[in-house]
Design a protein around this motif. Structure first.
Motif, PDB file in Angstrom:
ATOM      1  N   SER A   1       0.787  -1.229   0.000  1.00 46.77           N
ATOM      2  CA  SER A   1       0.000   0.000   0.000  1.00 46.77           C
ATOM      3  C   SER A   1       0.827   1.292   0.000  1.00 46.77           C
ATOM      4  N   SER A   2       2.150   1.195  -0.109  1.00 52.12           N
ATOM      5  CA  SER A   2       2.953   2.425  -0.165  1.00 52.12           C
ATOM      6  C   SER A   2       4.286   2.171  -0.862  1.00 52.12           C
ATOM      7  N   ILE A   3       4.795   3.232  -1.483  1.00 53.08           N
ATOM      8  CA  ILE A   3       6.051   3.152  -2.229  1.00 53.08           C
ATOM      9  C   ILE A   3       6.792   4.469  -2.067  1.00 53.08           C
ATOM     10  N   THR A   4       8.112   4.389  -1.954  1.00 53.75           N
ATOM     11  CA  THR A   4       8.960   5.582  -2.053  1.00 53.75           C
ATOM     12  C   THR A   4      10.039   5.290  -3.072  1.00 53.75           C
ATOM     13  N   GLY A   5      10.352   6.299  -3.865  1.00 56.85           N
ATOM     14  CA  GLY A   5      11.383   6.141  -4.885  1.00 56.85           C
ATOM     15  C   GLY A   5      12.075   7.464  -5.126  1.00 56.85           C
ATOM     16  N   ALA A   6      13.268   7.402  -5.708  1.00 54.88           N
ATOM     17  CA  ALA A   6      14.059   8.618  -5.938  1.00 54.88           C
ATOM     18  C   ALA A   6      14.797   8.538  -7.264  1.00 54.88           C
ATOM     19  N   LYS A   7      15.074   9.702  -7.811  1.00 54.18           N
ATOM     20  CA  LYS A   7      15.860   9.820  -9.041  1.00 54.18           C
ATOM     21  C   LYS A   7      16.698  11.086  -8.931  1.00 54.18           C
ATOM     22  N   ARG A   8      17.934  11.002  -9.419  1.00 53.09           N
ATOM     23  CA  ARG A   8      18.849  12.139  -9.350  1.00 53.09           C
ATOM     24  C   ARG A   8      19.141  12.667 -10.753  1.00 53.09           C
ATOM     25  N   PHE A   9      19.291  13.986 -10.842  1.00 52.51           N
ATOM     26  CA  PHE A   9      19.573  14.666 -12.101  1.00 52.51           C
ATOM     27  C   PHE A   9      20.739  15.618 -11.892  1.00 52.51           C
ATOM     28  N   GLN A  10      21.426  15.954 -12.982  1.00 54.29           N
ATOM     29  CA  GLN A  10      22.458  16.983 -12.943  1.00 54.29           C
ATOM     30  C   GLN A  10      22.231  17.907 -14.135  1.00 54.29           C
ATOM     31  N   PRO A  11      21.304  18.892 -13.987  1.00 51.53           N
ATOM     32  CA  PRO A  11      20.977  19.759 -15.118  1.00 51.53           C
ATOM     33  C   PRO A  11      22.092  20.713 -15.516  1.00 51.53           C
ATOM     34  N   GLU A  12      22.984  21.038 -14.594  1.00 48.27           N
ATOM     35  CA  GLU A  12      24.125  21.911 -14.875  1.00 48.27           C
ATOM     36  C   GLU A  12      25.342  21.330 -14.170  1.00 48.27           C
ATOM     37  N   ALA A  13      26.522  21.831 -14.521  1.00 48.60           N
ATOM     38  CA  ALA A  13      27.761  21.269 -13.972  1.00 48.60           C
ATOM     39  C   ALA A  13      27.809  21.349 -12.443  1.00 48.60           C
ATOM     40  N   ASP A  14      27.346  22.427 -11.866  1.00 48.68           N
ATOM     41  CA  ASP A  14      27.431  22.610 -10.411  1.00 48.68           C
ATOM     42  C   ASP A  14      26.087  22.480  -9.708  1.00 48.68           C
ATOM     43  N   VAL A  15      25.078  21.962 -10.398  1.00 46.15           N
ATOM     44  CA  VAL A  15      23.737  21.846  -9.828  1.00 46.15           C
ATOM     45  C   VAL A  15      23.299  20.386  -9.875  1.00 46.15           C
ATOM     46  N   HIS A  16      22.810  19.903  -8.766  1.00 44.02           N
ATOM     47  CA  HIS A  16      22.272  18.543  -8.670  1.00 44.02           C
ATOM     48  C   HIS A  16      20.844  18.644  -8.133  1.00 44.02           C
ATOM     49  N   VAL A  17      19.948  17.827  -8.694  1.00 39.57           N
ATOM     50  CA  VAL A  17      18.549  17.831  -8.281  1.00 39.57           C
ATOM     51  C   VAL A  17      18.146  16.395  -7.983  1.00 39.57           C
ATOM     52  N   GLU A  18      17.384  16.227  -6.918  1.00 41.73           N
ATOM     53  CA  GLU A  18      16.865  14.906  -6.562  1.00 41.73           C
ATOM     54  C   GLU A  18      15.363  15.019  -6.377  1.00 41.73           C
ATOM     55  N   ILE A  19      14.628  14.088  -7.004  1.00 40.06           N
ATOM     56  CA  ILE A  19      13.176  14.026  -6.828  1.00 40.06           C
ATOM     57  C   ILE A  19      12.856  12.763  -6.051  1.00 40.06           C
ATOM     58  N   ASN A  20      12.133  12.920  -4.952  1.00 39.36           N
ATOM     59  CA  ASN A  20      11.703  11.804  -4.109  1.00 39.36           C
ATOM     60  C   ASN A  20      10.189  11.674  -4.188  1.00 39.36           C
ATOM     61  N   PHE A  21       9.716  10.514  -4.599  1.00 37.54           N
ATOM     62  CA  PHE A  21       8.280  10.228  -4.680  1.00 37.54           C
ATOM     63  C   PHE A  21       7.817   9.512  -3.418  1.00 37.54           C
ATOM     64  N   ASN A  22       6.634   9.868  -2.945  1.00 39.90           N
ATOM     65  CA  ASN A  22       5.945   9.150  -1.872  1.00 39.90           C
ATOM     66  C   ASN A  22       4.540   8.837  -2.376  1.00 39.90           C
ATOM     67  N   ILE A  23       4.196   7.559  -2.373  1.00 39.28           N
ATOM     68  CA  ILE A  23       2.896   7.128  -2.884  1.00 39.28           C
ATOM     69  C   ILE A  23       2.234   6.260  -1.823  1.00 39.28           C
ATOM     70  N   VAL A  24       0.973   6.568  -1.539  1.00 36.19           N
ATOM     71  CA  VAL A  24       0.180   5.767  -0.608  1.00 36.19           C
ATOM     72  C   VAL A  24      -1.115   5.404  -1.312  1.00 36.19           C
ATOM     73  N   CYS A  25      -1.457   4.124  -1.302  1.00 38.79           N
ATOM     74  CA  CYS A  25      -2.675   3.630  -1.928  1.00 38.79           C
ATOM     75  C   CYS A  25      -3.648   3.203  -0.841  1.00 38.79           C
ATOM     76  N   VAL A  26      -4.877   3.700  -0.936  1.00 30.85           N
ATOM     77  CA  VAL A  26      -5.889   3.369   0.080  1.00 30.85           C
ATOM     78  C   VAL A  26      -7.147   2.868  -0.618  1.00 30.85           C
ATOM     79  N   PRO A  27      -7.868   1.914   0.032  1.00 27.71           N
ATOM     80  CA  PRO A  27      -9.091   1.392  -0.580  1.00 27.71           C
ATOM     81  C   PRO A  27     -10.231   2.405  -0.483  1.00 27.71           C
ATOM     82  N   GLU A  28     -11.105   2.359  -1.469  1.00 29.96           N
ATOM     83  CA  GLU A  28     -12.317   3.177  -1.467  1.00 29.96           C
ATOM     84  C   GLU A  28     -13.504   2.239  -1.586  1.00 29.96           C
TER      85      GLU A  28
END
Length: 194
Positions: free
Chosen positions: A78-105
């Motif tokens: 019912s839940s997941i976390t994941g990450a991905k890293r990017f380097q858009p410029e020589a001195d810049v680093h970006v990281e995106i972290n996902f948080n997902i929660v699935c619940v019944p309806e």
């Protein structure tokens, strides 16, 4: 009498200047308070309803992240976390972290809501120079300069990615994966005669 009048005027001026200072500080504090921009309206949701079970919905989310190069940090039914890293410029680093929660309806267990938020951290490279000199007193004043440079990543920004096209694309990919998963299950069921 004149001294009393001057004292009253000075006190009034001091009080008025104090009110002006507190008012402008309070206004600046309100302007800088990020939470005041939180609207909590239904048109900016970080969720989507899917015609699938909690497990199937979270599996589609996991596959969506994997298909885009994200590393899964944790995964449960019912839940997941994941990450991905990017380097858009020589001195810049970006990281995106996902948080997902699935619940019944509902009570049937065949409808689930996926709640998704993504956090973007931005890092800059910080360089620092270290220099030392080595002198040998027995020989004389010979100095040999020694220097080194060290680099480290410094977090300069962190924010939740606002709801919008970013999440719409993710949810669309999840929906496509759920359809493919359903078609695969239907083919398997036909093969087994079930």
């Amino acid at each position: 009498m004149r001294a009393a009048c001057l004292a009253i005027c000075a006190a009034a001026a001091l009080a008025l200047s104090g009110c002006g200072t507190f008012g402008s500080d309070a206004k600046a504090a309100r302007k800088n308070s990020v939470y005041l921009n939180e609207r909590f309206q239904s048109d900016e949701t970080y969720s989507r309803l899917f015609d699938a079970s909690v497990e199937e919905t979270c599996e589609a989310a996991r596959r969506a992240l994997l298909s885009q190069g994200y590393i899964i940090n944790t995964a449960s039914a019912s839940s997941i976390t994941g990450a991905k890293r990017f380097q858009p410029e020589a001195d810049v680093h970006v990281e995106i972290n996902f948080n997902i929660v699935c619940v019944p309806e509902g009570g049937g267990g065949k409808i689930a809501t996926a709640y998704v938020s993504a956090l973007q951290d931005r890092y800059n490279v910080k360089r620092s120079s270290n220099s030392t000199s080595l002198g040998v007193s027995a020989i004389g004043s010979i100095s040999v300069p020694l220097s080194s440079t060290s680099e480290s990543l410094v977090k300069v920004a962190s924010e939740t990615i606002p709801a919008g096209q970013f999440y719409d694309r993710f949810f669309a990919l999840m929906q496509r994966l759920l359809k493919e998963q359903g078609a695969e299950e239907a083919r398997e069921s036909e093969k087994t005669g079930g």
